[in-house]
Design an enzyme around this catalytic site. Structure first.
Site, PDB file in Angstrom:
ATOM      1  N   ARG A  95       1.827  33.266  -1.799  1.00 13.53           N
ATOM      2  CA  ARG A  95       0.556  32.596  -1.523  1.00 13.53           C
ATOM      3  C   ARG A  95       0.713  31.488  -0.484  1.00 13.53           C
ATOM      4  O   ARG A  95       1.810  30.975  -0.266  1.00 13.53           O
ATOM      5  CB  ARG A  95       0.027  31.917  -2.802  1.00 13.53           C
ATOM      6  CG  ARG A  95      -0.546  32.874  -3.786  1.00 13.53           C
ATOM      7  CD  ARG A  95      -0.964  32.110  -5.026  1.00 13.53           C
ATOM      8  NE  ARG A  95      -1.534  33.038  -6.003  1.00 13.53           N
ATOM      9  CZ  ARG A  95      -1.655  32.765  -7.297  1.00 13.53           C
ATOM     10  NH1 ARG A  95      -1.258  31.607  -7.767  1.00 13.53           N
ATOM     11  NH2 ARG A  95      -2.191  33.657  -8.103  1.00 13.53           N
ATOM     12  N   GLU A  97      -5.401  13.368   2.869  1.00 17.85           N
ATOM     13  CA  GLU A  97      -6.837  13.399   2.561  1.00 17.85           C
ATOM     14  C   GLU A  97      -7.712  13.056   3.778  1.00 17.85           C
ATOM     15  O   GLU A  97      -8.859  13.497   3.868  1.00 17.85           O
ATOM     16  CB  GLU A  97      -7.155  12.431   1.423  1.00 17.85           C
ATOM     17  CG  GLU A  97      -6.840  10.974   1.785  1.00 17.85           C
ATOM     18  CD  GLU A  97      -7.088   9.972   0.682  1.00 17.85           C
ATOM     19  OE1 GLU A  97      -7.559  10.345  -0.397  1.00 17.85           O
ATOM     20  OE2 GLU A  97      -6.793   8.783   0.936  1.00 17.85           O
ATOM     21  N   HIS A 121      -4.541  10.038  -7.725  1.00 21.30           N
ATOM     22  CA  HIS A 121      -3.932   8.782  -8.173  1.00 21.30           C
ATOM     23  C   HIS A 121      -2.599   8.965  -8.873  1.00 21.30           C
ATOM     24  O   HIS A 121      -1.909   7.969  -9.151  1.00 21.30           O
ATOM     25  CB  HIS A 121      -4.910   8.030  -9.073  1.00 21.30           C
ATOM     26  CG  HIS A 121      -6.109   7.541  -8.317  1.00 21.30           C
ATOM     27  ND1 HIS A 121      -7.227   8.317  -8.125  1.00 21.30           N
ATOM     28  CD2 HIS A 121      -6.340   6.381  -7.657  1.00 21.30           C
ATOM     29  CE1 HIS A 121      -8.107   7.646  -7.389  1.00 21.30           C
ATOM     30  NE2 HIS A 121      -7.592   6.471  -7.095  1.00 21.30           N
ATOM     31  N   ASP A 150       0.068   3.787   1.357  1.00 20.40           N
ATOM     32  CA  ASP A 150      -0.184   4.466   2.639  1.00 20.40           C
ATOM     33  C   ASP A 150       0.799   4.073   3.747  1.00 20.40           C
ATOM     34  O   ASP A 150       0.871   4.741   4.771  1.00 20.40           O
ATOM     35  CB  ASP A 150      -1.606   4.149   3.135  1.00 20.40           C
ATOM     36  CG  ASP A 150      -2.677   4.762   2.256  1.00 20.40           C
ATOM     37  OD1 ASP A 150      -2.321   5.534   1.345  1.00 20.40           O
ATOM     38  OD2 ASP A 150      -3.871   4.476   2.481  1.00 20.40           O
ATOM     39  N   GLN A 152      -0.045   9.849  -7.493  1.00 16.32           N
ATOM     40  CA  GLN A 152       0.981   9.315  -6.602  1.00 16.32           C
ATOM     41  C   GLN A 152       0.989   7.782  -6.537  1.00 16.32           C
ATOM     42  O   GLN A 152       1.824   7.185  -5.871  1.00 16.32           O
ATOM     43  CB  GLN A 152       0.888   9.932  -5.205  1.00 16.32           C
ATOM     44  CG  GLN A 152      -0.307   9.550  -4.397  1.00 16.32           C
ATOM     45  CD  GLN A 152      -0.793  10.668  -3.477  1.00 16.32           C
ATOM     46  OE1 GLN A 152      -0.156  10.975  -2.509  1.00 16.32           O
ATOM     47  NE2 GLN A 152      -1.941  11.248  -3.804  1.00 16.32           N
ATOM     48  N   MET A 200      -2.703  11.434  -0.684  1.00 13.15           N
ATOM     49  CA  MET A 200      -3.545  10.332  -0.205  1.00 13.15           C
ATOM     50  C   MET A 200      -3.138   9.988   1.225  1.00 13.15           C
ATOM     51  O   MET A 200      -2.174  10.543   1.750  1.00 13.15           O
ATOM     52  CB  MET A 200      -3.435   9.133  -1.126  1.00 13.15           C
ATOM     53  CG  MET A 200      -4.288   9.288  -2.369  1.00 13.15           C
ATOM     54  SD  MET A 200      -4.305   7.769  -3.330  1.00 13.15           S
ATOM     55  CE  MET A 200      -5.601   8.118  -4.503  1.00 13.15           C
ATOM     56  N   THR A 235       0.846  -1.191   0.000  1.00 14.58           N
ATOM     57  CA  THR A 235       0.000   0.000   0.000  1.00 14.58           C
ATOM     58  C   THR A 235       0.881   1.239   0.000  1.00 14.58           C
ATOM     59  O   THR A 235       1.893   1.277   0.715  1.00 14.58           O
ATOM     60  CB  THR A 235      -0.979   0.100   1.199  1.00 14.58           C
ATOM     61  OG1 THR A 235      -1.500   1.441   1.235  1.00 14.58           O
ATOM     62  CG2 THR A 235      -0.342  -0.194   2.534  1.00 14.58           C
TER      63      THR A 235
END
Ligand code: F6P
Length: 376
Positions: free
Chosen positions: A173, A233, A283, A138, A285, A180, A136
């Site tokens: 800015r 996210e 997606h 993640d 990444q 994700m 994953t």
């Protein structure tokens, strides 16, 4: 003489750079070292249920090391214990019969995340010997310090921060990058540190919007006329909600997140004078060729999984702990997440260089010693 082993392989859940490197390593290693026959299920557990399988030759798994995605296809919906395409029926008995009696497979190697490991664990209990490989972007699987795909995702997100930096600086800015990371903020944390983000917001620490605004204002007052924010996210404000983009009713994990950067932009615009802009990486990444690190990790995991198969260590998942490969129980990994702890070394590293996590009063406490671990 014992007959040649027949081994199945599948990729489950979202794709992750390095999947093909694992398929290649498992298959080549099993073919070369154990003389095994290897069969690939098409689209993960969907192939097991719909009886879509193909025999993999050595040529099929050659030349795929650097390819993103998965040559086998994947699905993050197909679950033999509640199959969406048949009214959520439990078709596991049929699947076990097909795998063990029709295909005569000795075992199946499942490459996936916590959802895939949960199904693998149940199939193992139902009678299919299973071996797991942790995947994953993640990086949130239990009992492994790394999953493959994470390093590539971090590299892509870091490049995105670098690119946003130039606009942030030129236009004075606040630029927000959304990465994700549904329940774990590893990608945002590691990319944030690598890209020098001023504020990192992750699911583990609910942020206070007033604190985020204060950091932006303070930077401006101190002459830094821009701020870079890296937000996962799954991050949310204290007392706030997750930014849900879509609910996929049939999926084992139905929430698709996205848009927290827009929530942040809206809230910040009401509190600071600086212009705010956002970018969602999505997606991007997960796509494309894996980094050298991920190719090496995926290859090592694949070779280790093949060794677990050769040794008939069923119900085990390849893992890396403190730089060493090992096997851990799939049962212990199933349906659990490894999240970022407040005392994670990379959190301390970020705070040491003044990065904010949007939490008032969150302070680095060295307690007399700098954390000696680097990446856990
Ligand atoms: O679990 C991996 C992951 O990429 C998460 O970071 C993300 O929330 C989710 O998958 C997205 O899933 P999908 O590809 O179904 O939109």
């Amino acid at each position: 003489m014992s007959r040649r082993k027949r081994i199945g392989i599948l990729t489950g859940g979202g794709d992750s750079p390095g999947l093909n490197a694992v398929i290649r390593a498992v298959a080549k290693s099993l073919m070369q070292d154990a003389g095994a026959e290897v069969f690939g299920f098409v689209d993960g557990f969907a192939g097991m249920i719909e009886q879509q399988v193909r025999r993999l030759s050595y040529a099929d798994v050659s030349g795929i090391l650097t390819l993103g995605g998965t040559i086998l296809g994947t699905s993050n919906k197909a679950n033999p214990f509640a199959y969406y395409a048949r009214g959520n029926a439990d078709v596991s008995a049929e699947v076990v019969r097909y795998v063990r009696e029709d295909l005569k497979l000795d075992a199946v190697v499942a490459i996936g995340g916590d959802g895939t490991m949960s199904i693998a664990h149940r199939l193992q209990q139902a009678g299919i010997p299973m071996v797991g490989v942790p995947k994953t972007i993640d990086n949130d699987l239990m009992y492994t310090d790394r999953t493959f795909g994470f390093d590539t995702a971090v590299a892509i997100a870091t490049e995105a921060i670098d690119r946003l930096h130039t606009t942030a600086q030129s236009h004075h800015r606040v630029m927000i990058l959304e990465t994700m990371g549904r329940y774990a903020g590893w990608i945002a944390l590691y990319a944030g540190v690598a890209g020098g983000a001023d504020i990192i917001l992750i699911p583990e620490f609910d942020y206070d919007i007033e604190e985020v605004a204060r950091v932006c204002r303070e930077r401006a007052r101190g002459g830094q006329r821009f701020t870079l924010v890296c937000v996962a996210e799954g991050a949310k404000a204290r007392g706030g909600e997750l930014a849900v983009r879509q609910v996929v009713a049939d999926s084992p994990d139905p929430l698709r997140l996205g848009g927290v950067c827009n929530v942040l932009e809206h809230a910040l615009c009401q509190r600071i004078d600086t212009e705010v802009r956002t970018a969602i990486l999505g997606h991007v990444q997960r796509g494309g060729t894996p980094t050298a690190y991920d190719r090496n990790l995926a290859t090592a995991f694949g070779a280790y999984a093949a060794a677990l198969v050769a040794d008939e260590q069923w119900g085990r998942m390849a893992a890396v702990q403190q730089g060493r490969l090992t096997g851990v129980a799939i049962a212990d990994v199933a349906n659990r997440q490894r999240t970022v702890a407040p005392d994670a070394p990379m959190v301390a590293t970020a705070m040491a260089v003044g990065t904010s996590f949007g939490v008032p009063g969150m302070q680095l406490r060295f307690d007399g010693k700098v954390p000696s671990a680097f990446m856990t």
